[in-house]
Enzyme design. Structure first.
Site, short mmCIF file in Angstrom:
data_model
loop_
_atom_site.label_atom_id
_atom_site.label_comp_id
_atom_site.label_asym_id
_atom_site.label_seq_id
_atom_site.Cartn_x
_atom_site.Cartn_y
_atom_site.Cartn_z
N ASN A 163 0.87 -1.18 0.00
CA ASN A 163 0.00 0.00 0.00
C ASN A 163 0.91 1.23 0.00
OD1 ASN A 163 -1.79 2.06 0.51
ND2 ASN A 163 -2.26 1.45 2.61
N TRP A 164 1.02 1.86 -1.17
CA TRP A 164 1.96 2.97 -1.31
C TRP A 164 1.45 4.26 -0.67
CZ3 TRP A 164 4.17 2.76 -7.04
CH2 TRP A 164 4.82 1.53 -7.22
N LYS A 165 0.19 4.31 -0.33
CA LYS A 165 -0.41 5.54 0.21
C LYS A 165 -0.13 6.70 -0.75
CE LYS A 165 -0.11 3.43 4.70
NZ LYS A 165 0.02 3.53 6.13
N HIS A 222 -9.49 1.47 4.84
CA HIS A 222 -8.22 1.60 5.56
C HIS A 222 -8.42 2.57 6.73
CE1 HIS A 222 -4.11 2.77 6.47
NE2 HIS A 222 -3.75 1.63 5.90
N GLU A 266 -6.72 4.95 7.79
CA GLU A 266 -6.48 6.37 7.46
C GLU A 266 -7.70 6.97 6.78
OE1 GLU A 266 -2.74 5.79 5.42
OE2 GLU A 266 -1.85 5.25 7.35
N GLU A 318 -5.55 -4.68 10.84
CA GLU A 318 -4.54 -3.64 10.96
C GLU A 318 -4.78 -2.83 12.23
OE1 GLU A 318 -2.52 -2.62 7.04
OE2 GLU A 318 -4.20 -1.26 7.28
N GLY A 362 2.53 2.46 10.74
CA GLY A 362 3.49 3.56 10.56
C GLY A 362 4.21 3.97 11.83
N SER A 367 3.41 -1.98 10.38
CA SER A 367 4.87 -2.06 10.57
C SER A 367 5.45 -3.43 10.21
CB SER A 367 5.25 -1.65 12.00
OG SER A 367 4.85 -0.31 12.24
N GLY A 375 2.80 -1.02 4.38
CA GLY A 375 2.85 0.40 4.02
C GLY A 375 4.30 0.81 3.77
N GLY A 376 4.92 1.38 4.80
CA GLY A 376 6.27 1.96 4.68
C GLY A 376 7.27 1.06 3.98
P1 PGA Z 1 2.84 0.44 7.70
O1 PGA Z 1 1.38 0.66 7.07
O2 PGA Z 1 3.36 -0.86 7.15
O3 PGA Z 1 3.64 1.63 7.27
O4 PGA Z 1 2.66 0.36 9.19
C1 PGA Z 1 0.48 -0.43 6.92
C2 PGA Z 1 -0.82 0.07 6.32
O5 PGA Z 1 -1.26 1.17 6.64
O6 PGA Z 1 -1.46 -0.63 5.50
#
Ligand code: PGA
Length: 259
Positions: free
Chosen positions: A12-14, A102, A104, A174, A180, A220, A241-242
């Site tokens: 997930n590149w956001k 998600h 966010e 999640e 993050g 993470s 994500g990251g």
């Molecule tokens: P993260 O994000 O790996 O940076 O914690 C995961 C996500 O939001 O899907």
């Protein structure tokens, strides 16, 4: 039963990377992965909307077996919804997986359990696979509400779906406090959250759907912790994500069996 679920590792590149960076990333990733990797795990990448067409062209031209994913969509198929993108538009672009709900989107953009359900329905109706996210905040966890929160989100998100639709989709656990933050859930905590989700699917849609649905852990995920997470019986993949923004680390997560 668990052996039959092929893991899905999703990046997930956001709101990161432009279309030129996306092209480079995909080409590099495809050099790092081989057929044995694709045999072990399905892989999806979820770039921002502006990159989808470029990403699709590279995947197609080079015959790269990585699924193209989106991060979000609206539930209506078209209309006066400024700024939104519909599920049929994504499907037409060869997008096969779409993230819905998600944390966010829920926390920053006001998505509700009810409209997450509408998005999931729209994604399925367009012939794509939803990756529906659920997870508790730190405050909910500390108040002992983890199970209640996951249960409520999963139940509401799956309203009105048929058993085989639920079996075909992906649900991501999640925990918001792990996203993050560098604070990964322990493998045991991640397993517990994923098991709650599978139990809810079993209760609402039967054992077959529960045995089929793929449940990802997200929060993470890194090359260093992926193997222990993937060893858990109810964890069928990761939503990353990251660590999905750096091609080396994402490829190592995909190759979790070698870590
Ligand atoms: P993260 O994000 O790996 O940076 O914690 C995961 C996500 O939001 O899907």
């Amino acid at each position: 039963m668990a052996d039959k679920r092929k893991p899905l590792i999703s990046g997930n590149w956001k709101m990161h990377m432009n279309h030129l960076e996306a092209i480079q990333f995909i080409q590099k990733l495809s050099y790092l992965l081989d057929q044995a990797d694709y045999d072990t795990a399905d892989v999806s990448i979820h770039p921002p909307f502006t990159n989808l067409r470029s990403a699709q062209t590279v995947l197609d031209a080079d015959n790269i077996p990585i699924a193209l994913g989106a991060q979000h969509c609206h539930w209506e198929s078209g209309g006066a919804f400024t700024g939104e993108v519909s599920a049929p538009m994504l499907a037409r672009l060869a997008v096969s997986h779409v993230i819905a709900g998600h944390s966010e989107r829920r926390l920053l953009f006001g998505e509700t359990d009810e409209n997450v359900n509408r998005r999931v329905q729209a994604i399925l109706a367009a012939g794509m696979t939803p990756i529906m996210c659920s997870g508790e905040t730190l405050a909910e966890r500390e108040a002992g509400q983890t199970e209640a929160r996951i249960t409520a989100q999963v139940d509401a998100g799956l309203v009105g779906l048929k058993r085989d639709q639920v079996g075909s989709m992906v649900i991501a656990y999640e925990p918001v406090w792990a996203i993050g933050t560098g604070r990964t859930a322990t493998p045991a905590d991640a397993q517990a959250g994923c098991a709650i989700i599978r139990d809810r699917v079993r209760a609402g849609f039967g054992s077959k759907a529960a045995a089929q649905v793929r449940i990802q852990y997200g929060g993470s995920v890194k090359p260093i912790n992926i193997a222990d997470l993937m060893a858990q019986p109810d964890i069928d993949g990761a939503l990353v994500g990251g660590a999905s923004l750096e091609v080396e680390s994402f490829s190592r997560i995909v190759r979790f069996r070698l870590q």
